[in-house]
Design a protein around this motif. Structure first.
Motif, mmCIF file in Angstrom:
data_model
loop_
_atom_site.group_PDB
_atom_site.id
_atom_site.type_symbol
_atom_site.label_atom_id
_atom_site.label_comp_id
_atom_site.label_asym_id
_atom_site.label_seq_id
_atom_site.Cartn_x
_atom_site.Cartn_y
_atom_site.Cartn_z
ATOM 1 N N ASP A 1 0.828 -1.208 0.000
ATOM 2 C CA ASP A 1 0.000 0.000 0.000
ATOM 3 C C ASP A 1 0.862 1.258 0.000
ATOM 4 O OD1 ASP A 1 -2.314 -1.453 -0.029
ATOM 5 O OD2 ASP A 1 -2.633 -1.365 2.128
ATOM 6 N N LEU A 2 1.839 1.307 0.904
ATOM 7 C CA LEU A 2 2.692 2.488 1.006
ATOM 8 C C LEU A 2 3.535 2.676 -0.248
ATOM 9 C CD1 LEU A 2 3.876 2.267 4.723
ATOM 10 C CD2 LEU A 2 2.536 4.105 3.713
ATOM 11 N N LEU A 3 4.084 1.588 -0.777
ATOM 12 C CA LEU A 3 4.975 1.696 -1.931
ATOM 13 C C LEU A 3 4.231 2.175 -3.175
ATOM 14 C CD1 LEU A 3 7.214 -1.473 -1.487
ATOM 15 C CD2 LEU A 3 7.848 0.902 -1.087
ATOM 16 N N TYR A 4 3.105 1.559 -3.486
ATOM 17 C CA TYR A 4 2.424 1.911 -4.726
ATOM 18 C C TYR A 4 1.536 3.141 -4.581
ATOM 19 C CZ TYR A 4 4.500 -2.199 -6.663
ATOM 20 O OH TYR A 4 5.432 -3.108 -7.110
ATOM 21 N N GLN B 1 3.345 -11.362 -17.954
ATOM 22 C CA GLN B 1 3.722 -11.278 -16.540
ATOM 23 C C GLN B 1 2.774 -12.087 -15.662
ATOM 24 O OE1 GLN B 1 6.456 -10.464 -15.614
ATOM 25 N NE2 GLN B 1 6.617 -8.978 -13.968
ATOM 26 N N GLU B 2 1.538 -12.224 -16.081
ATOM 27 C CA GLU B 2 0.550 -12.976 -15.301
ATOM 28 C C GLU B 2 0.579 -14.471 -15.610
ATOM 29 O OE1 GLU B 2 -3.014 -10.715 -16.282
ATOM 30 O OE2 GLU B 2 -3.000 -9.863 -14.257
ATOM 31 N N LYS C 1 -0.935 -8.848 -4.142
ATOM 32 C CA LYS C 1 -1.418 -7.545 -3.691
ATOM 33 C C LYS C 1 -0.629 -6.423 -4.370
ATOM 34 C CE LYS C 1 -2.572 -4.917 0.474
ATOM 35 N NZ LYS C 1 -2.508 -4.869 1.960
ATOM 36 N N LYS C 2 0.686 -6.609 -4.468
ATOM 37 C CA LYS C 2 1.507 -5.613 -5.159
ATOM 38 C C LYS C 2 1.126 -5.540 -6.639
ATOM 39 C CE LYS C 2 5.635 -6.026 -2.207
ATOM 40 N NZ LYS C 2 5.089 -6.976 -1.216
ATOM 41 N N TRP C 3 0.913 -6.700 -7.254
ATOM 42 C CA TRP C 3 0.566 -6.733 -8.664
ATOM 43 C C TRP C 3 -0.750 -6.004 -8.927
ATOM 44 C CZ3 TRP C 3 2.333 -6.883 -13.230
ATOM 45 C CH2 TRP C 3 1.554 -7.267 -14.323
ATOM 46 N N GLN C 4 -1.723 -6.209 -8.058
ATOM 47 C CA GLN C 4 -3.011 -5.533 -8.234
ATOM 48 C C GLN C 4 -2.869 -4.022 -8.037
ATOM 49 O OE1 GLN C 4 -5.562 -7.039 -9.534
ATOM 50 N NE2 GLN C 4 -4.454 -8.998 -9.463
ATOM 51 N N LYS C 5 -2.003 -3.627 -7.126
ATOM 52 C CA LYS C 5 -1.738 -2.201 -6.918
ATOM 53 C C LYS C 5 -1.106 -1.585 -8.167
ATOM 54 C CE LYS C 5 -2.752 -0.640 -2.712
ATOM 55 N NZ LYS C 5 -3.400 0.667 -2.443
#
Length: 669
Positions: free
Chosen positions: A331-334, A619-620, A583-587
């Motif tokens: 969350d914070l990164l993206y 990538q997916e 979660k990162k990928w969705q962000k």
């Protein structure tokens, strides 16, 4: 640390608009929130402005820049720090010079008047970018420090030279029209930049160790680029061979002095601390020098494979430091990705840049303005895995084939996470670089190896424009053969990294730009040029001894480091890529939907939407090899960065944005 900006007209009769100067400083308010100043004397055709971050001489009235000295002959503005300045002030005072402030900055104009620019630059120690105008010779000097720790950009319009610490300050000038340079755009997609260039048409960098000497003659500018320093590795005939202890003691003494000088400030000084020996060495020496416990700031990631917080904690405990750990998640990164691109003004391949921006914010929230960092150690002492790879391939004549194979295997196994980023997944050869260097250094191969992907990502018009463009040739043209000829392969690999990745990545989106985004000054003690010049004399086989990188540094710091750190191999510091966590990928996908939708891609006219979609699907795909996913992750970050650069700097009217910022701050003249 501060932000500087200025305008030099092609005629003294062209007076410089005061509000434009102030606007240029205002858009860099993050670099200097403590105060601002400007000057633009009539009938001189020069103006400078300055946004100040107070670290040395906190008296706001006394330390305000630009300085106007010697009856108005000299106008000077400075961003950065000069160390050992007290000695220089003392020498100048003995010669009858009277100082108006206690600032380290004021030594430069006085040195210049006493000894000239060439001698002045040889005397300066630290990280800096400055502008100095001499009315007597009608000359403007734009100068950048030896490694490019501090940024400095410039552009020429029909009537002016416009310069500033950040590109946004230049784009805030109404005569500068923001547009992508096609070659610059291409390099945004492959990470590695051509020294001296940017993503934007007509906007250049003053290269590290260089100065621009701009003289005004008959309403025209004579622009001369002068190199005053470069990283000089000795040729074999120059290299004196001493025993190991000579180099170990020399590194220890030089680094101790560099750290001691950088602890000098009128505000508290902390340290960045990861799990590597670089930041641990800095903390260990700073703790030994300081009479008070040092606060050590550590980034912790939510992926154990990339997290070094526990190792850093061992070092903090060993020296009695007060460790402060910032835990970061997707969350914070993206959520802060777009803000990071506003500050970096170039694309990033990994969210480490975002993590460092969040850390500098954390540091300032704890009322620290200054930290010591470990950047530069890998460059001087051959710490990166790419250097070991080049040493094994090109620099160990007579090495037994079985031993070489074993070391290569160990290198690959210990750096699997970075195959495709810090190490090439496939060999890439640039014939132009081979001609200049003798081989294509491994540090460039992962990024030059993305060239085909980058071409397919460009829209048809841009791709056609670059049909005959070879990025390796453009980079090779900027490498000085005088510092490569007859050198050892490891020297060559390190020199190329220093000229490309250090300045364009480590010190930009990994350094100044994300530090100063939150008004925080980072001081990389390893990049003290006295230490660097000594490190260059260390024989290659002592920089990398067998399979042990940074041998001399490890031995020099052995008494400070816990056993775990002393025995640990180099582990590249990166944030976890998006594909490692759904979660990162969705962000990341959400950011693409917001800033790089098919409609936005079409309107911008930069990126091929179909090929981008192909990469997203690849990538997916669970069958895509891990090294390919690391490479694609970097490419996708670059594409998103390009669209954010377009959003921030092309779609927006930065001259109006800067004016609004000045109004908001009350900087109205």
């Amino acid at each position: 640390m501060c932000g500087i900006a200025g305008i030099f007209a092609n005629s003294p009769e062209r007076n410089i608009d005061s509000q434009i100067l102030v606007n240029m400083a205002a858009i860099m308010h993050h670099r200097g929130p403590d105060n601002y100043g400007y000057c633009n004397p009539k009938q001189v055709g020069i103006g400078m402005s300055h946004a100040r971050l107070s670290i040395i001489d906190l008296n706001e009235a006394r330390g305000r820049q630009p300085f106007i000295l010697h009856g108005g002959q000299i106008i000077f503005a400075h961003n950065g720090e000069f160390y050992d300045y007290q000695r220089l002030r003392g020498e100048l005072t003995m010669q009858g010079v009277r100082f108006e402030t206690k600032s380290d900055s004021e030594i430069v104009p006085h040195l210049y008047l006493q000894t000239g620019m060439d001698h002045t630059l040889r005397q300066l120690r630290g990280e800096f970018a400055f502008s100095l105008y001499d009315e007597q010779t009608d000359t403007l000097y734009l100068v950048r420090d030896r490694f490019g720790i501090k940024p400095l950009y410039w552009s020429q319009t029909a009537n002016h030279i416009v310069f500033g610490s950040e590109i946004k300050a230049i784009l805030a000038h109404p005569e500068v029209t923001p547009a992508f340079d096609s070659q610059g755009l291409f390099h945004q997609l492959i990470q590695v930049m051509v020294p001296g260039t940017t993503a934007f048409k007509g906007v250049h960098q003053v290269e590290p160790g260089h100065m621009l000497k701009i003289t005004r003659r008959n309403s025209e500018f004579q622009v001369e680029t002068i190199k005053y320093w470069d990283m000089h590795f000795p040729v074999p005939a120059e290299r004196a061979r001493h025993d190991d202890e000579y180099y170990i003691t020399g590194v220890r003494d030089q680094l101790l002095q560099a750290v001691q000088l950088r602890l000098n400030a009128d505000v508290p000084v902390g340290c960045y601390l990861s799990g590597g020996i670089d930041s641990c060495s800095i903390l260990g020496l700073a703790s030994a020098i300081s009479q008070e416990p040092i606060r050590a700031f550590t980034i912790s990631f939510d992926d154990e494979a990339y997290d070094e917080a526990s190792i850093a904690a061992e070092m903090a405990h060993a020296v009695g430091a007060e460790q402060d750990v910032l835990k970061l998640n997707a969350d914070l990164l993206y959520d802060n990705f777009a803000r990071t691109i506003w500050h970096t003004e170039r694309t990033i391949y990994n969210t480490l840049a975002v993590a460092k921006l969040m850390m500098s914010q954390h540091v300032t929230h704890h009322h620290y303005k200054v930290v010591l960092t470990g950047e530069g150690s890998d460059e001087l002492f051959a710490g990166y895995p790419a250097f070991r790879k080049d040493m094994f391939l090109h620099g160990m004549e007579g090495l037994h084939a079985e031993q070489a194979a074993e070391w290569q295997h160990t290198l690959s196994e210990s750096n699997k996470l970075f195959q495709g980023a810090m190490l090439p997944k496939d060999e890439y050869v640039s014939s132009a670089i081979n001609r200049k260097v003798g081989f294509t250094p491994s540090c460039l191969q992962p990024w030059l190896g993305c060239s085909d992907l980058a071409r397919q990502l460009l829209n048809d018009e841009r791709r056609a424009e670059l049909a005959d463009y070879e990025p390796g040739e453009a980079i090779a043209a900027r490498l000085d053969e005088n510092y490569l000829k007859d050198r050892h392969p490891l020297d060559k690999a390190q020199y190329v990294w220093i000229k490309t990745m250090l300045e364009g990545q480590i010190l930009t989106w990994g350094g100044d730009r994300v530090d100063m985004a939150n008004s925080m000054e980072a001081r990389p003690a390893f990049l003290d040029h006295h230490l660097a010049e000594f490190a260059a004399t260390i024989p290659p086989e002592l920089r990398i001894r067998g399979n042990n990188e940074k041998y001399v540094l490890k031995e020099a710091m052995k008494h400070l480091l816990p056993t775990t750190l002393y025995e640990r191999q180099k582990f590249a510091f990166m944030a976890p890529p998006a594909h490692t966590d759904d979660k990162k990928w969705q962000k990341l996908k959400a950011l693409f939907a917001r800033y790089a939708s098919p409609e936005q891609l079409k309107q911008a006219g930069l990126i091929n939407a179909d090929y981008l979609q192909y990469l997203m699907e690849k990538q997916e795909n669970s069958e895509t090899p891990a090294a390919d996913k690391i490479q694609i992750d970097a490419i996708l970050n670059h594409v998103l960065g390009v669209m954010l650069l377009h959003h921030h700097f092309i779609e927006q009217d930065l001259s109006q944005l800067a004016h609004d910022k000045a109004q908001q701050l009350g900087w109205v003249v």
